[in-house]
Write a protein that holds these residues in place. Structure first.
Motif, PDB file in Angstrom:
ATOM      1  N   TYR A   1       0.970  -1.093  -0.109  1.00  0.00           N
ATOM      2  CA  TYR A   1       0.085   0.167   0.134  1.00  0.00           C
ATOM      3  C   TYR A   1       0.846   1.176  -0.019  1.00  0.00           C
ATOM      4  O   TYR A   1       0.920   1.811   0.980  1.00  0.00           O
ATOM      5  CB  TYR A   1      -0.820  -0.110   1.119  1.00  0.00           C
ATOM      6  CG  TYR A   1      -1.989   1.134   1.325  1.00  0.00           C
ATOM      7  CD1 TYR A   1      -2.177   1.944   0.281  1.00  0.00           C
ATOM      8  CD2 TYR A   1      -2.989   0.744   2.369  1.00  0.00           C
ATOM      9  CE1 TYR A   1      -3.207   2.784   0.383  1.00  0.00           C
ATOM     10  CE2 TYR A   1      -4.035   1.777   2.273  1.00  0.00           C
ATOM     11  CZ  TYR A   1      -4.131   2.888   1.387  1.00  0.00           C
ATOM     12  OH  TYR A   1      -5.267   3.962   1.438  1.00  0.00           O
ATOM     13  N   PRO A   2       1.518   1.470  -1.318  1.00  0.00           N
ATOM     14  CA  PRO A   2       2.388   2.739  -1.263  1.00  0.00           C
ATOM     15  C   PRO A   2       1.962   3.893  -0.850  1.00  0.00           C
ATOM     16  O   PRO A   2       2.775   4.835  -0.229  1.00  0.00           O
ATOM     17  CB  PRO A   2       2.627   2.653  -2.650  1.00  0.00           C
ATOM     18  CG  PRO A   2       2.442   1.463  -3.326  1.00  0.00           C
ATOM     19  CD  PRO A   2       1.113   1.003  -2.480  1.00  0.00           C
ATOM     20  N   ASP A   3       0.537   4.182  -0.866  1.00  0.00           N
ATOM     21  CA  ASP A   3       0.048   5.492  -0.317  1.00  0.00           C
ATOM     22  C   ASP A   3      -0.292   5.448   0.999  1.00  0.00           C
ATOM     23  O   ASP A   3      -0.981   6.271   1.530  1.00  0.00           O
ATOM     24  CB  ASP A   3      -1.144   5.924  -1.271  1.00  0.00           C
ATOM     25  CG  ASP A   3      -0.930   5.966  -2.649  1.00  0.00           C
ATOM     26  OD1 ASP A   3       0.390   6.506  -2.949  1.00  0.00           O
ATOM     27  OD2 ASP A   3      -1.598   5.778  -3.507  1.00  0.00           O
ATOM     28  N   PHE A   4       0.261   4.547   1.995  1.00  0.00           N
ATOM     29  CA  PHE A   4      -0.363   4.531   3.211  1.00  0.00           C
ATOM     30  C   PHE A   4      -0.047   5.816   4.140  1.00  0.00           C
ATOM     31  O   PHE A   4      -0.848   6.077   4.908  1.00  0.00           O
ATOM     32  CB  PHE A   4       0.309   3.135   4.037  1.00  0.00           C
ATOM     33  CG  PHE A   4      -0.138   2.861   5.260  1.00  0.00           C
ATOM     34  CD1 PHE A   4      -1.301   2.168   5.318  1.00  0.00           C
ATOM     35  CD2 PHE A   4       0.424   3.206   6.480  1.00  0.00           C
ATOM     36  CE1 PHE A   4      -1.749   1.689   6.666  1.00  0.00           C
ATOM     37  CE2 PHE A   4      -0.056   2.871   7.600  1.00  0.00           C
ATOM     38  CZ  PHE A   4      -1.204   2.221   7.815  1.00  0.00           C
ATOM     39  N   HIS A   5       0.907   6.255   4.069  1.00  0.00           N
ATOM     40  CA  HIS A   5       1.351   7.481   4.657  1.00  0.00           C
ATOM     41  C   HIS A   5       0.299   8.662   4.432  1.00  0.00           C
ATOM     42  O   HIS A   5      -0.157   9.063   5.448  1.00  0.00           O
ATOM     43  CB  HIS A   5       2.726   7.947   4.353  1.00  0.00           C
ATOM     44  CG  HIS A   5       3.788   7.214   5.091  1.00  0.00           C
ATOM     45  ND1 HIS A   5       3.961   7.285   6.386  1.00  0.00           N
ATOM     46  CD2 HIS A   5       4.866   6.485   4.472  1.00  0.00           C
ATOM     47  CE1 HIS A   5       5.190   6.588   6.872  1.00  0.00           C
ATOM     48  NE2 HIS A   5       5.457   6.092   5.588  1.00  0.00           N
ATOM     49  N   GLU A   6       0.302   8.804   2.979  1.00  0.00           N
ATOM     50  CA  GLU A   6      -0.537  10.199   2.754  1.00  0.00           C
ATOM     51  C   GLU A   6      -2.090   9.966   3.116  1.00  0.00           C
ATOM     52  O   GLU A   6      -2.853  10.778   3.483  1.00  0.00           O
ATOM     53  CB  GLU A   6      -0.501  10.344   1.229  1.00  0.00           C
ATOM     54  CG  GLU A   6       0.845  10.798   0.783  1.00  0.00           C
ATOM     55  CD  GLU A   6       1.764   9.676   0.608  1.00  0.00           C
ATOM     56  OE1 GLU A   6       1.458   8.249   0.837  1.00  0.00           O
ATOM     57  OE2 GLU A   6       2.779   9.907   0.157  1.00  0.00           O
TER      58      GLU A   6
ATOM     59  N   GLY B   1       7.725  13.203  16.210  1.00  0.00           N
ATOM     60  CA  GLY B   1       6.807  14.241  16.441  1.00  0.00           C
ATOM     61  C   GLY B   1       5.603  14.316  15.623  1.00  0.00           C
ATOM     62  O   GLY B   1       5.299  13.647  14.837  1.00  0.00           O
ATOM     63  N   TYR B   2       4.574  15.178  16.252  1.00  0.00           N
ATOM     64  CA  TYR B   2       3.141  15.403  15.509  1.00  0.00           C
ATOM     65  C   TYR B   2       3.491  16.553  14.366  1.00  0.00           C
ATOM     66  O   TYR B   2       3.560  17.562  14.941  1.00  0.00           O
ATOM     67  CB  TYR B   2       2.105  15.638  16.652  1.00  0.00           C
ATOM     68  CG  TYR B   2       1.865  14.474  17.284  1.00  0.00           C
ATOM     69  CD1 TYR B   2       1.046  13.406  17.061  1.00  0.00           C
ATOM     70  CD2 TYR B   2       2.572  14.189  18.503  1.00  0.00           C
ATOM     71  CE1 TYR B   2       0.658  12.408  17.753  1.00  0.00           C
ATOM     72  CE2 TYR B   2       2.428  13.069  19.588  1.00  0.00           C
ATOM     73  CZ  TYR B   2       1.462  12.199  19.152  1.00  0.00           C
ATOM     74  OH  TYR B   2       1.084  10.946  19.801  1.00  0.00           O
ATOM     75  N   GLU B   3       3.396  15.916  13.157  1.00  0.00           N
ATOM     76  CA  GLU B   3       3.141  17.326  12.292  1.00  0.00           C
ATOM     77  C   GLU B   3       2.084  16.680  10.957  1.00  0.00           C
ATOM     78  O   GLU B   3       2.711  15.604  10.645  1.00  0.00           O
ATOM     79  CB  GLU B   3       4.459  17.679  11.649  1.00  0.00           C
ATOM     80  CG  GLU B   3       4.565  18.806  10.902  1.00  0.00           C
ATOM     81  CD  GLU B   3       5.882  19.257  10.452  1.00  0.00           C
ATOM     82  OE1 GLU B   3       6.041  20.202   9.439  1.00  0.00           O
ATOM     83  OE2 GLU B   3       6.819  18.665  11.015  1.00  0.00           O
ATOM     84  N   GLU B   4       1.098  17.380  10.717  1.00  0.00           N
ATOM     85  CA  GLU B   4       0.234  16.941   9.627  1.00  0.00           C
ATOM     86  C   GLU B   4       1.179  17.073   8.303  1.00  0.00           C
ATOM     87  O   GLU B   4       0.956  18.337   7.672  1.00  0.00           O
ATOM     88  CB  GLU B   4      -0.836  17.617   9.679  1.00  0.00           C
ATOM     89  CG  GLU B   4      -1.658  17.241  11.000  1.00  0.00           C
ATOM     90  CD  GLU B   4      -2.906  17.745  11.163  1.00  0.00           C
ATOM     91  OE1 GLU B   4      -4.040  17.837  10.182  1.00  0.00           O
ATOM     92  OE2 GLU B   4      -3.171  18.782  11.855  1.00  0.00           O
ATOM     93  N   ASP B   5       2.079  16.319   8.008  1.00  0.00           N
ATOM     94  CA  ASP B   5       2.750  16.646   6.618  1.00  0.00           C
ATOM     95  C   ASP B   5       2.683  15.344   5.599  1.00  0.00           C
ATOM     96  O   ASP B   5       3.329  15.477   4.774  1.00  0.00           O
ATOM     97  CB  ASP B   5       4.288  16.681   7.222  1.00  0.00           C
ATOM     98  CG  ASP B   5       4.859  15.514   7.817  1.00  0.00           C
ATOM     99  OD1 ASP B   5       4.136  14.583   8.097  1.00  0.00           O
ATOM    100  OD2 ASP B   5       5.944  15.584   8.198  1.00  0.00           O
ATOM    101  N   GLY B   6       1.555  14.444   5.800  1.00  0.00           N
ATOM    102  CA  GLY B   6       1.624  13.262   4.747  1.00  0.00           C
ATOM    103  C   GLY B   6       2.474  12.349   5.212  1.00  0.00           C
ATOM    104  O   GLY B   6       2.704  11.353   4.380  1.00  0.00           O
ATOM    105  N   HIS B   7       3.445  12.393   6.177  1.00  0.00           N
ATOM    106  CA  HIS B   7       4.343  11.115   6.639  1.00  0.00           C
ATOM    107  C   HIS B   7       4.053  10.683   7.988  1.00  0.00           C
ATOM    108  O   HIS B   7       4.074  11.695   8.864  1.00  0.00           O
ATOM    109  CB  HIS B   7       5.791  11.552   6.397  1.00  0.00           C
ATOM    110  CG  HIS B   7       6.713  10.468   6.672  1.00  0.00           C
ATOM    111  ND1 HIS B   7       7.212   9.797   5.577  1.00  0.00           N
ATOM    112  CD2 HIS B   7       7.379  10.260   7.835  1.00  0.00           C
ATOM    113  CE1 HIS B   7       8.033   8.767   6.140  1.00  0.00           C
ATOM    114  NE2 HIS B   7       8.057   8.984   7.716  1.00  0.00           N
ATOM    115  N   ILE B   8       3.837   9.463   8.195  1.00  0.00           N
ATOM    116  CA  ILE B   8       3.454   8.919   9.647  1.00  0.00           C
ATOM    117  C   ILE B   8       4.824   8.835  10.287  1.00  0.00           C
ATOM    118  O   ILE B   8       5.594   8.166  10.015  1.00  0.00           O
ATOM    119  CB  ILE B   8       2.935   7.597   9.486  1.00  0.00           C
ATOM    120  CG1 ILE B   8       1.380   7.665   8.580  1.00  0.00           C
ATOM    121  CG2 ILE B   8       2.518   7.008  10.913  1.00  0.00           C
ATOM    122  CD1 ILE B   8       0.909   6.321   8.360  1.00  0.00           C
ATOM    123  N   SER B   9       4.762   9.540  11.548  1.00  0.00           N
ATOM    124  CA  SER B   9       6.075   9.466  12.294  1.00  0.00           C
ATOM    125  C   SER B   9       5.894   8.565  13.467  1.00  0.00           C
ATOM    126  O   SER B   9       5.084   7.786  13.589  1.00  0.00           O
ATOM    127  CB  SER B   9       5.939  10.841  13.123  1.00  0.00           C
ATOM    128  OG  SER B   9       5.081  10.999  14.231  1.00  0.00           O
TER     129      SER B   9
END
Length: 488
Positions: free
Chosen positions: A120-125, A186-194
């Protein structure tokens, strides 16, 4: 060690009348659990009556289902180099096999994350926005300081890490979060799961909460074979874009005599619904919507305890007794549907602050347990669970329309036939239209299977088969497809 971060519309507004000109009305009486249905009510014959049917709540033509579900297509297969994780991308879900017999928890967690991103390549986004939807739901006043979120999540994660029985689960999740994040914190809404976001996702039921659900178990004189059939409807936050419906998964945990099959979502490490190799099925259900003085300090995580219980015990009674005995120290009060081939229970688990106020208690309920005063269940050889305790003298959330209506509907449906085949049970559960006017901005009707239903699970103890109706990303529809996902 746990890392530190760097820095539904179910409220009824009016009733919709059914085409048979029968109006179901549910009235609350001081929270005592007493409900009334006005089955004999008819609309006045006068043309001046303001009461008019606006829709038919049932599908136009009931679908007749076979007992078996349908098979699913394999669209692709992904395997880690060490074989710790294999994911088959199916047409309607992801079939995941995790090999704990030949690999450490850390190896399994790392491989799981890597193969999720392969399959699922789009999992982060896709999934990161869903994580934040849950965070904002759990912390509605939050603006830009996410420390309170991580304080809660990391504390609960620490309880799993430091519990000798559960520590392997933490090792797996820690490795999963590290691999999934790629070292980002960290918590940041950037399309990448931290790292922190990945851990938070697995603690949604403990730290944020947002489930509803219902369940039903039939056996003996109520089933055509005499063997047990257990049903679980998972009502879950699907996400504003239906994200969770893109991540349906069946997780086969290979652990020798501690093996189990989870019915869940990609990236979710604790138990939502699962059945072990002894046939013990268990699933979580919320109780009520009032957050009674939420406490997480010195508390335990019930979904991880449930995972342990399914691995450790071989009967529904043992699993239920274990969960009830530990219930005072969980974060939220909840119900658990628990069944095996020979028995069905609801663990009504009340947290300590509820018990100390004398407002509720914990009990393993079966079909012979006395019910709340004024509440009726007319069908022997069956057990129903909604989002309320229903044992006599326990905390009562049946005064909420959502619970009372569903309880009464289940009671009516189960009583409509002497015996059910699995196919006939599917027909009963899918007889209501899912969208009751919402698309037109009209009032909602309380449905058993509703616009928040993510999965409808059926365990047939006669055949050992598991079937799941996976809600598509476009949302629940009246055309329900039951997929065979294997045997327990």
């Amino acid at each position: 060690m746990i890392k530190k971060s760097i820095s539904n519309g179910l409220l009824i507004t009016k009733r919709i009348a059914v085409s048979t000109l029968t109006l179901l009305m549910v009235t609350a009486f001081g929270g005592c659990g007493k409900t009334e249905t006005y089955d004999s009510f008819t609309f006045p014959e006068s043309e001046e009556s303001s009461l008019t049917p606006v829709s038919n709540t049932y599908v136009d033509e009931l679908k007749k289902y076979e007992d078996d579900g349908i098979g699913d297509k394999v669209l692709g297969e992904f395997s880690s180099k060490d074989g710790a994780c294999v994911i088959k991308k199916m047409e309607h879900y992801y079939d995941v096999t995790l090999d704990y017999e030949n690999h450490t928890p850390e190896e399994v967690g790392k491989a799981f994350a890597e193969e999720v991103l392969e399959a699922y390549p789009d999992f982060h986004e896709v999934m990161e926005p869903y994580i934040y939807e849950n965070i904002y739901w759990g912390f509605p006043a939050l603006v830009d300081d996410f420390d309170p979120v991580w304080d809660r999540v990391s504390y609960l994660a620490k309880t799993v890490e430091e519990d000798e029985r559960l520590s392997d689960y933490w090792k797996e999740l820690d490795a999963y979060a590290e691999a999934m994040s790629g070292g980002i914190h960290g918590y940041e809404e950037d399309g990448h799961i931290s790292y922190e976001e990945a851990v938070t996702f697995s603690f949604i039921p403990e730290a944020l909460r947002g489930t509803a659900c219902s369940a039903l178990s039939l056996w003996g004189d109520k089933t055509e074979t005499g063997d047990r059939v257990t049903v679980r409807l998972l009502d879950w936050n699907l996400g504003s874009d239906g994200q969770m419906c893109e991540a349906h998964s069946i997780i086969h945990a290979k652990k020798g005599d501690r093996s189990y099959t989870g019915i869940s979502f990609l990236g979710f490490e604790s138990i939502v619904s699962a059945i072990n190799d002894d046939g013990v099925f268990a699933a979580i259900l919320d109780v009520g919507t009032i957050r009674e003085n939420y406490i997480y300090e010195n508390r335990k995580c019930y979904t991880y305890d449930l995972r342990y219980a399914l691995e450790e015990f071989s009967s529904a009674k043992e699993v239920g007794d274990f969960m009830v005995s530990n219930s005072a120290n969980y974060t939220w009060s909840h119900n658990l549907i628990i069944s095996d081939a020979n028995s069905s229970y609801c663990a009504e688990d009340a947290v300590s602050q509820l018990q100390e106020k004398g407002m509720g208690y914990s009990i393993l309920r079966d079909n012979k347990t006395p019910l709340l005063k004024g509440l009726t269940w007319d069908n022997p050889d069956s057990l129903c669970v909604v989002n309320s305790f229903v044992t006599e003298g326990n905390q009562d959330f049946l005064y909420q329309d959502v619970n009372a209506v569903r309880w009464n509907k289940y009671n009516e449906w189960v009583g409509s036939k002497d015996k059910f085949t699995v196919g006939e049970l599917k027909t009963a559960l899918t007889q209501e239209k899912v969208n009751q006017g919402e698309a037109k901005g009209e009032a909602n009707v309380v449905n058993v299977r509703n616009t928040g239903t993510a999965q409808l699970i059926i365990v047939d103890y006669h055949t050992g088969k598991i079937q799941v109706a996976f809600t598509p990303v476009t949302g629940p529809t009246d055309d329900v497809l039951f997929t065979d996902v294997g045997y327990y």
